[in-house]
Design a protein around this motif. Structure first.
Motif, mmCIF file in Angstrom:
data_model
loop_
_atom_site.group_PDB
_atom_site.id
_atom_site.type_symbol
_atom_site.label_atom_id
_atom_site.label_comp_id
_atom_site.label_asym_id
_atom_site.label_seq_id
_atom_site.Cartn_x
_atom_site.Cartn_y
_atom_site.Cartn_z
ATOM 1 N N ASN A 68 -2.776 68.375 -22.148
ATOM 2 C CA ASN A 68 -1.795 69.308 -22.680
ATOM 3 C C ASN A 68 -0.544 68.604 -23.175
ATOM 4 O O ASN A 68 -0.180 67.543 -22.673
ATOM 5 C CB ASN A 68 -1.398 70.327 -21.611
ATOM 6 N N ALA A 69 0.114 69.219 -24.141
ATOM 7 C CA ALA A 69 1.388 68.727 -24.661
ATOM 8 C C ALA A 69 2.155 69.940 -25.147
ATOM 9 O O ALA A 69 1.670 71.068 -25.034
ATOM 10 C CB ALA A 69 1.142 67.739 -25.805
ATOM 11 N N TYR A 70 3.381 69.706 -25.659
ATOM 12 C CA TYR A 70 4.151 70.839 -26.169
ATOM 13 C C TYR A 70 4.923 70.454 -27.429
ATOM 14 O O TYR A 70 5.621 69.438 -27.444
ATOM 15 C CB TYR A 70 5.122 71.377 -25.103
ATOM 16 N N TRP A 151 -0.350 75.381 -24.595
ATOM 17 C CA TRP A 151 -0.229 76.793 -24.223
ATOM 18 C C TRP A 151 1.118 77.242 -24.758
ATOM 19 O O TRP A 151 2.144 76.649 -24.431
ATOM 20 C CB TRP A 151 -0.277 76.953 -22.700
ATOM 21 N N ASN A 153 3.521 80.533 -27.133
ATOM 22 C CA ASN A 153 3.648 81.827 -27.808
ATOM 23 C C ASN A 153 3.669 81.580 -29.311
ATOM 24 O O ASN A 153 4.216 80.581 -29.772
ATOM 25 C CB ASN A 153 4.908 82.564 -27.341
ATOM 26 N N LEU A 171 0.488 85.335 -26.642
ATOM 27 C CA LEU A 171 0.327 84.067 -25.935
ATOM 28 C C LEU A 171 -1.053 83.529 -26.254
ATOM 29 O O LEU A 171 -2.004 84.294 -26.358
ATOM 30 C CB LEU A 171 0.476 84.278 -24.427
ATOM 31 N N ILE B 42 7.026 67.306 -26.362
ATOM 32 C CA ILE B 42 6.730 66.787 -25.026
ATOM 33 C C ILE B 42 5.324 66.210 -25.079
ATOM 34 O O ILE B 42 4.348 66.938 -25.309
ATOM 35 C CB ILE B 42 6.840 67.881 -23.949
ATOM 36 N N LYS B 43 5.211 64.906 -24.922
ATOM 37 C CA LYS B 43 3.923 64.228 -25.067
ATOM 38 C C LYS B 43 3.080 64.402 -23.789
ATOM 39 O O LYS B 43 3.593 64.862 -22.758
ATOM 40 C CB LYS B 43 4.162 62.761 -25.407
ATOM 41 N N PRO B 44 1.786 64.089 -23.858
ATOM 42 C CA PRO B 44 0.907 64.410 -22.718
ATOM 43 C C PRO B 44 1.407 63.889 -21.359
ATOM 44 O O PRO B 44 1.330 64.612 -20.365
ATOM 45 C CB PRO B 44 -0.421 63.759 -23.118
ATOM 46 N N TYR B 47 4.299 66.082 -20.384
ATOM 47 C CA TYR B 47 3.884 67.448 -20.084
ATOM 48 C C TYR B 47 3.136 67.515 -18.760
ATOM 49 O O TYR B 47 3.239 68.493 -18.020
ATOM 50 C CB TYR B 47 3.038 68.023 -21.220
ATOM 51 N N GLU B 51 3.923 69.965 -15.813
ATOM 52 C CA GLU B 51 2.908 70.824 -15.185
ATOM 53 C C GLU B 51 2.972 70.748 -13.660
ATOM 54 O O GLU B 51 2.752 71.742 -12.962
ATOM 55 C CB GLU B 51 1.499 70.433 -15.658
ATOM 56 N N TYR B 70 5.770 88.638 -18.408
ATOM 57 C CA TYR B 70 6.184 88.040 -19.674
ATOM 58 C C TYR B 70 6.863 89.067 -20.561
ATOM 59 O O TYR B 70 6.328 90.154 -20.785
ATOM 60 C CB TYR B 70 4.988 87.410 -20.403
#
Lengths: 505, 505
Positions: A68-70, A151, A153, A171, B42-44, B47, B51, B70
């Motif tokens: 995962n990343a963002y 993950w 929105n 989402l 935000i790299k893996p 992230y 998490e 939400y």
């Protein structure tokens, strides 16, 4: 006409399916509309279901090596400009940020101020902004593959919003991968589709068809879009996940290049794949009934609810002790690698059991002084007609509860599969096809035939005509479609295989 | 001058602390700036740390009865209008959505179209939009308390963005609760502050002070803002979490009313509390060194990395077998209720060990043919000076690894605590105070005194003057501050307790 059973949901599915859906969402306390047009509030019970979906999908993604990343919420206009050049059918209904401040105007009211030199778009999907990072991260074949997911929105301005099914903000997760070869990228596209299909079938107990979209239904810019489609109780299709093979199209638009092992500079091959809170809408429409939500056990925030019955204050302590010790025993049970989730509802008020029926909890247990005396429980399954309860020996219940839950999952799946089988037909010839999709009663548009397995020549004009005439589209070209000579149900030209036509959400 | 040791990070903390921070973020592959001003990618690896933060905080919230939900990303302008009436010091740097479509202009370029009748604000925080739901959900004391949390992205337009510490978009959680009484709401405010403090100390190994903000530093609209503050290596403070007692202010603005047990209509009492990706910035600045990131074991995505050394192809299989079986053994170990997380890095390339040092993995293990012969491992701890490694018997290593990790957490915490103790002083009198915060070397602003425990009369004018003169603020009024007669370090008026003054992020 026989006597009507009173139902918890008004209207019933039979009476008004779309309104029934809204009432189930309300009665089960999953979500509500917000004062922001097209945006929903996901309430705690609904969010708890979503958390289960997230946790399990996330684990399944990670098992295939995805991390995962963002990435930013905002996309600079110039990125979409660039994409619009490369991509036909690019979507334009989106939220545009033009100012970065609120100031008090002359009348004391707040007004937008600080105009941006370049407008920002709230991401409708993130290929372009993620592609920008990829273009900087990739330089050699040694940097590949990149397997990422986020993950997040996303926002797409919807003209006719409908909670969970079509909302302005929703989402989702969006996976994005980069590969050195076309073959590897295509394999990943298929792999992720299968993750979706397995998840939806195992956890949501929702049978799906797997296949590819026709060109008209592809994600703009994709070389191939694979999808899973499920049949709802009104016989319409719901797309439950898509996986796109993007070829080199997005790599060209985003300049994602790498030096191959042979020292040649090449464009990379990318994929993207997503599933969203729409799954919640599908979940509701596939399993729920006229008494509310029905949750498949593996996705239920609580598999069992215990309801102590406290008629006299003097028995309260004993009943609560019995309830708590039963809860401890149940919570120690393994349910597919997790502990069984048990809720205790000690608010002994009228309608309590119905609240849990409407919320779709798989198993309800009532515990009163008489049950205690017999060392028993009085239990009811959400899938028992009439919500009849039965007395069970306590230890017997504990020993059997996991099997009962799995039996429920299995039965929900089978029921949905039987429904799909019943309303799927091979339809040949234009007249039969048009009749199949024409409801006998204009007030009940859901009473059309269902899924039609019909021949299609492969031409977009035929797709378009069917869509215009009947609001029916090709949902997918099934992977397992057999070669068979036939005639296009629209133009009559030769066709080699049947595809799935349906109305859809 | 002695010979300088070569460091992995240039510049060092000593040479240029702010630039060192940026270089650690880069070298550890946690995050990077994006093309969207003030927004980060935000790299893996980053992230994965986030998490861990999310999973543990989320569990701790739920243990106190909080549930997740939400709410919409967008807030209608009129909601902020209403709040602006009730709340002094309301923040106005935010992203404003004014259009809902992109259209091709006359020159073929995309331009914003479809102007909204009411602008929408991308949430900078959600009190108003959540308050709107609360006003509909609450009608009787029986509906209370409501204990909700949401994990979300928020946007505040930042003029001087800095990755993790101050970004336009950041990830956070915001808790919102509604209560029938002031006492219960205040208890919840304190409870959540303690959750933050416990989490930050146990998981991030970051010692914090707990206390209340002075009026000038409170969240706009809050009756009381509680906070935790940590000292960074440059002696500046970082606020690591806040919990606000909102009294009835937001209930009045949002019309959250309920009928009490006595049948009276009353405004409810609310709280809100938040922690964000800023924690990542704190984590970096507290523990990291001139060789990169140092991750406290409980928050590390991997506690142990195994690096098989494959010098000759003929030993590859044996070395990999040994590595995999060691990984299996380690992954079976319990580490604070979870399984130990182990990464295998079989890319045998130069600089591999340094990459993991820079990424902050607590324990590195090298495995070559010689280690195998001795049934040993060659291991190094991230907190060992010079990154010296030692040979350990394999079974001894497996038996001791969890204790070693806990020892590291303890030492990291103690080191940070010692640092804070060393640079915290009771400072009396204006001259001494001004001197304390004036760096001896103007080029090294971090070389001021640190935290000053000083007297303050309670007047906002004095706070303001200190802030103007020194860029120093009251970080908190510690819960455990003792009553002590003294004189305000600004105006000399009598004061009853010392507060903590510091420069801050």
């Amino acid at each position: 006409m026989g006597k009507q059973m009173k139902t918890a949901i008004t209207p019933t599915r039979e009476e008004d399916y779309p309104e029934w859906y809204q009432q189930v969402v309300k009665a089960s306390d999953l979500a509500e509309n917000s004062p922001v047009r097209g945006c929903m509030v996901i309430k705690p019970w609904g969010y708890a279901v979503w958390e289960k979906i997230v946790a399990n999908l996330d684990r399944m993604f990670k098992e295939t090596g995805v991390k995962n990343a963002y990435f930013p919420l905002f996309i600079p206009l110039r990125f979409l400009q660039k994409e619009a050049k490369h991509v036909e059918g690019f979507a334009t209904e989106c939220a545009v940020v033009t100012h970065h401040r609120l100031e008090k105007g002359p009348d004391g009211n707040l007004v937008p101020a600080g105009e941006l030199t370049e407008p920002l778009i709230v991401r409708p999907t993130s290929e372009t902004i993620i592609g920008d990072s990829f273009s900087r991260w990739v330089s050699s074949y040694r940097d590949l593959p990149i397997l990422l997911n986020q993950w997040a929105n996303v926002v797409r301005w919807e003209m006719r919003p409908r909670v969970f099914l079509r909302t302005a903000e929703f989402l989702w997760q969006e996976g994005h991968t980069v590969h050195a070869t076309s073959e590897e990228a295509y394999e990943r596209t298929e792999m992720m589709l299968n993750v979706y299909a397995d998840f939806v079938e195992e956890f949501l107990a929702m049978p799906v068809l797997r296949g590819a979209k026709s060109p008209a239904e592809r994600f703009p810019g994709a070389v191939d879009t694979l999808c899973i489609e499920a049949m709802m109780q009104d016989r319409k299709a719901l797309q439950a996940g898509t996986s796109h093979f993007l070829g080199q199209n997005f790599a060209v638009a985003s300049e994602i290049k790498f030096q191959s092992a042979e020292g040649k500079e090449e464009y990379a091959w990318t994929t993207s794949w997503g599933a969203s809170t729409r799954l919640m809408g599908g979940l509701i429409m596939v399993h729920s009934d006229d008494d509310g939500l029905v949750l498949p056990p593996r996705i239920a925030p609580a598999q069992v609810v215990l309801m102590p019955i406290i008629k006299k204050e003097e028995t309260r302590q004993a009943v609560m002790d019995y309830t708590n010790s039963l809860a401890d025993e149940l919570r120690a049970l393994d349910f597919h690698g997790e502990k069984l989730s048990v809720e205790i509802d000690d608010k002994d008020k009228p309608g309590r059991a119905w609240d849990w029926i409407k919320k779709g909890v798989p198993i309800r247990v009532e515990i009163g002084p008489r049950d205690m005396e017999k060392n028993a429980v009085f239990m009811g399954r959400r899938d028992t007609p009439g919500h009849k309860k039965e007395s069970m020996d306590r230890s017997d219940f504990v020993a059997k509860v996991v099997d009962m839950l799995d039996d429920m999952t299995q039965k929900l799946f089978q029921k949905a599969l039987d429904h799909r089988t019943e309303y799927t037909e091979k339809v040949d010839g234009k007249d039969a096809f048009y009749k199949y999709f024409t409801p006998k009663n204009a007030e009940k548009p859901e009473m059309h035939g269902g899924f039609a397995l019909s021949h299609w020549c492969g031409e977009m004009e035929c797709e378009e005509k069917i869509k215009q005439d009947l609001a029916v589209t090709i949902r997918l070209i099934p992977f397992d479609a057999e070669e068979e000579a036939g005639e296009c149900i629209c133009c009559g030209k030769p066709s080699k295989k049947r595809v799935v036509f349906a109305k859809s959400y």
